[in-house]
Design a protein around this motif. Sequence first.
Motif, PDB file in Angstrom:
ATOM      1  N   LEU A  42      45.448   5.053  -0.150  1.00  0.00           N
ATOM      2  CA  LEU A  42      45.822   4.227   0.997  1.00  0.00           C
ATOM      3  C   LEU A  42      46.360   5.113   2.114  1.00  0.00           C
ATOM      4  O   LEU A  42      46.805   6.231   1.881  1.00  0.00           O
ATOM      5  CB  LEU A  42      46.884   3.199   0.595  1.00  0.00           C
ATOM      6  CG  LEU A  42      46.485   2.196  -0.492  1.00  0.00           C
ATOM      7  CD1 LEU A  42      47.661   1.296  -0.830  1.00  0.00           C
ATOM      8  CD2 LEU A  42      45.292   1.365  -0.042  1.00  0.00           C
ATOM      9  N   SER A  43      46.361   4.627   3.330  1.00  0.00           N
ATOM     10  CA  SER A  43      46.871   5.398   4.461  1.00  0.00           C
ATOM     11  C   SER A  43      48.391   5.271   4.608  1.00  0.00           C
ATOM     12  O   SER A  43      48.978   5.830   5.521  1.00  0.00           O
ATOM     13  CB  SER A  43      46.185   4.952   5.755  1.00  0.00           C
ATOM     14  OG  SER A  43      46.442   3.580   5.985  1.00  0.00           O
ATOM     15  N   PHE A  44      49.009   4.536   3.685  1.00  0.00           N
ATOM     16  CA  PHE A  44      50.464   4.365   3.696  1.00  0.00           C
ATOM     17  C   PHE A  44      50.936   4.366   2.240  1.00  0.00           C
ATOM     18  O   PHE A  44      50.155   4.116   1.322  1.00  0.00           O
ATOM     19  CB  PHE A  44      50.865   3.064   4.396  1.00  0.00           C
ATOM     20  CG  PHE A  44      50.193   1.845   3.814  1.00  0.00           C
ATOM     21  CD1 PHE A  44      50.797   1.129   2.794  1.00  0.00           C
ATOM     22  CD2 PHE A  44      48.942   1.429   4.278  1.00  0.00           C
ATOM     23  CE1 PHE A  44      50.178   0.011   2.249  1.00  0.00           C
ATOM     24  CE2 PHE A  44      48.320   0.317   3.747  1.00  0.00           C
ATOM     25  CZ  PHE A  44      48.934  -0.394   2.725  1.00  0.00           C
ATOM     26  N   ALA A  45      52.200   4.676   2.033  1.00  0.00           N
ATOM     27  CA  ALA A  45      52.744   4.723   0.672  1.00  0.00           C
ATOM     28  C   ALA A  45      52.939   3.302   0.147  1.00  0.00           C
ATOM     29  O   ALA A  45      53.571   2.471   0.784  1.00  0.00           O
ATOM     30  CB  ALA A  45      54.076   5.466   0.660  1.00  0.00           C
TER      31      ALA A  45
END
Length: 89
Positions: A42-45
Motif C-alpha cells: 500500500l502507499s500508506f502504512a
Amino acid sequence: MTTRSRREVVTFKHSFQIRGIDHPLPAGSYQVITDEEMIEGLSFASYRRVATMIIVPADSSHGSRMEMFSIGSVDLADAQRIDASTPDD
C-alpha cells in the motif's frame, strides 16, 4: 513482514466469561496484547490484527503466576459490552 505489538489495560467491573478460557474471571484490570502485521504494497502504512491475548492470574495457589490466553477480538469486545451493560450490585 513487519509486525508490532500493542498493549492496553482493560478493566471489568463484574466477573466475566470469555470464549477460550474455561472458567469465569473475576472483576479487575487485565493486560491485553494485540499483534498486528503491516499490509504490504500500500502507499500508506496500514496494519491488520493477527492475534489478541489476555494475561490472567494462573488458577493456582502458587503466588503471582500469570497465564496468557489467545482470545478473539470480537469475544473481548462482547465481554466488555456485557460488562458495561450489567447493572452494579
